[in-house]
Design a protein around this motif. Structure first.
Motif, PDB file in Angstrom:
ATOM      1  N   LEU A   3      62.909  80.950 -38.207  1.00  0.00           N
ATOM      2  CA  LEU A   3      61.811  81.116 -37.257  1.00  0.00           C
ATOM      3  C   LEU A   3      60.541  80.455 -37.783  1.00  0.00           C
ATOM      4  O   LEU A   3      60.293  80.433 -38.987  1.00  0.00           O
ATOM      5  CB  LEU A   3      61.550  82.601 -37.013  1.00  0.00           C
ATOM      6  N   VAL A   6      53.839  81.070 -35.096  1.00  0.00           N
ATOM      7  CA  VAL A   6      52.985  80.512 -34.051  1.00  0.00           C
ATOM      8  C   VAL A   6      51.786  81.442 -33.888  1.00  0.00           C
ATOM      9  O   VAL A   6      51.864  82.630 -34.200  1.00  0.00           O
ATOM     10  CB  VAL A   6      53.724  80.355 -32.695  1.00  0.00           C
ATOM     11  N   LEU A  11      50.832  81.846 -27.184  1.00  0.00           N
ATOM     12  CA  LEU A  11      52.098  82.160 -26.524  1.00  0.00           C
ATOM     13  C   LEU A  11      52.057  81.696 -25.071  1.00  0.00           C
ATOM     14  O   LEU A  11      51.036  81.816 -24.394  1.00  0.00           O
ATOM     15  CB  LEU A  11      52.383  83.664 -26.601  1.00  0.00           C
ATOM     16  N   SER A  12      53.170  81.182 -24.600  1.00  0.00           N
ATOM     17  CA  SER A  12      53.235  80.622 -23.253  1.00  0.00           C
ATOM     18  C   SER A  12      53.317  81.711 -22.186  1.00  0.00           C
ATOM     19  O   SER A  12      53.633  82.863 -22.474  1.00  0.00           O
ATOM     20  CB  SER A  12      54.458  79.717 -23.128  1.00  0.00           C
ATOM     21  N   THR A  15      56.650  83.348 -22.208  1.00  0.00           N
ATOM     22  CA  THR A  15      56.759  84.411 -23.200  1.00  0.00           C
ATOM     23  C   THR A  15      56.193  85.712 -22.650  1.00  0.00           C
ATOM     24  O   THR A  15      56.732  86.790 -22.899  1.00  0.00           O
ATOM     25  CB  THR A  15      56.014  84.012 -24.490  1.00  0.00           C
ATOM     26  N   LEU A  18      58.367  88.417 -21.072  1.00  0.00           N
ATOM     27  CA  LEU A  18      59.349  88.946 -22.014  1.00  0.00           C
ATOM     28  C   LEU A  18      60.142  90.126 -21.475  1.00  0.00           C
ATOM     29  O   LEU A  18      61.350  90.184 -21.608  1.00  0.00           O
ATOM     30  CB  LEU A  18      58.619  89.359 -23.298  1.00  0.00           C
ATOM     31  N   SER A  76      61.752  91.994 -31.163  1.00  0.00           N
ATOM     32  CA  SER A  76      62.584  90.809 -31.392  1.00  0.00           C
ATOM     33  C   SER A  76      63.426  90.517 -30.163  1.00  0.00           C
ATOM     34  O   SER A  76      64.153  91.393 -29.688  1.00  0.00           O
ATOM     35  CB  SER A  76      63.534  91.035 -32.583  1.00  0.00           C
ATOM     36  N   GLU A 121      65.056  84.764 -31.093  1.00  0.00           N
ATOM     37  CA  GLU A 121      64.431  83.558 -30.554  1.00  0.00           C
ATOM     38  C   GLU A 121      62.916  83.693 -30.564  1.00  0.00           C
ATOM     39  O   GLU A 121      62.200  82.709 -30.628  1.00  0.00           O
ATOM     40  CB  GLU A 121      64.876  83.328 -29.107  1.00  0.00           C
ATOM     41  N   LEU A 122      62.455  84.931 -30.482  1.00  0.00           N
ATOM     42  CA  LEU A 122      61.027  85.227 -30.471  1.00  0.00           C
ATOM     43  C   LEU A 122      60.813  86.574 -31.145  1.00  0.00           C
ATOM     44  O   LEU A 122      61.579  87.510 -30.905  1.00  0.00           O
ATOM     45  CB  LEU A 122      60.505  85.298 -29.030  1.00  0.00           C
ATOM     46  N   ALA A 165      53.429  86.038 -34.689  1.00  0.00           N
ATOM     47  CA  ALA A 165      54.483  85.706 -33.742  1.00  0.00           C
ATOM     48  C   ALA A 165      55.353  84.629 -34.356  1.00  0.00           C
ATOM     49  O   ALA A 165      54.847  83.754 -35.086  1.00  0.00           O
ATOM     50  CB  ALA A 165      53.901  85.230 -32.412  1.00  0.00           C
ATOM     51  N   TYR A 166      56.630  84.686 -34.103  1.00  0.00           N
ATOM     52  CA  TYR A 166      57.586  83.705 -34.615  1.00  0.00           C
ATOM     53  C   TYR A 166      58.469  83.256 -33.466  1.00  0.00           C
ATOM     54  O   TYR A 166      58.865  84.059 -32.626  1.00  0.00           O
ATOM     55  CB  TYR A 166      58.466  84.307 -35.722  1.00  0.00           C
ATOM     56  N   HIS A 167      58.767  81.968 -33.453  1.00  0.00           N
ATOM     57  CA  HIS A 167      59.588  81.399 -32.375  1.00  0.00           C
ATOM     58  C   HIS A 167      60.619  80.466 -33.006  1.00  0.00           C
ATOM     59  O   HIS A 167      60.326  79.766 -33.946  1.00  0.00           O
ATOM     60  CB  HIS A 167      58.680  80.609 -31.423  1.00  0.00           C
TER      61      HIS A 167
END
Length: 168
Positions: A3, A6, A11-12, A15, A18, A76, A121-122, A165-167
């Motif tokens: 990961l 970010v 975040l988009s 996202t 979620l 997660s 994934e996120l 945050a991790y992507h």
């Protein structure tokens, strides 16, 4: 770790959806002990000029004690190929089963030693800002809430600032 970090403020909009199309894992604890559970309710937004994630946990859930005793929690989102993990983590209690080992998940740690999963994934790492018990006396639409509380056991709401945050 596969990961990438970010900025939570970057975040988009996708996202931010979620909780509408995915079923994430909520995890709390630290390097000595933790628990994870599948969640279907939550929200993302802004509070006090901070990016936040809101989650809900019943007091009867094993994860509740970890949410109460730690300042951080993680959310997660696993790929669709991990439906079996989500099913197990949503139907078995961590009191009786080591769900993380059973699912073969790889634990990583974020801020506050908050555990999350490398297979995600996120990941959102959150620091608790606010908690409040949901109260049936405050419900305006009783028809909407009633099916979820036939036995009582109302949820506690946790609002956490998204600090990492991790992507994938």
């Amino acid at each position: 770790m596969r990961l990438k970090a970010v900025n939570p403020k970057d975040l988009s909009l996708e996202t931010l959806r979620l909780f509408t199309g995915r079923t994430p894992l909520l995890t709390a604890g630290d390097r000595t002990a933790c628990n994870t559970m599948t969640i279907g309710w939550g929200g993302l937004g802004e509070l006090w000029q901070k990016p936040v994630c809101t989650v809900y946990v019943r007091q009867s859930r094993y994860t509740f004690q970890f949410m109460e005793s730690h300042d951080y929690f993680t959310v997660s989102v696993l790929p669709e190929s991990h439906r079996d993990v989500l099913l197990l983590c949503g139907t078995k209690s961590g009191r009786d089963t080591d769900k993380i080992s059973s699912c073969g998940l790889t634990v990583c740690y974020g801020a506050g030693n908050a555990p999350f999963f490398d297979e995600a994934e996120l990941v959102l790492v959150c620091r608790k800002l606010y908690t409040q018990d949901m109260n049936q006396d405050c419900v305006i639409d009783h028809g909407a809430a009633a099916p979820f509380y036939k036995e009582g056991d109302w949820h506690r709401m946790y609002i956490g600032e998204i600090v990492e945050a991790y992507h994938a």
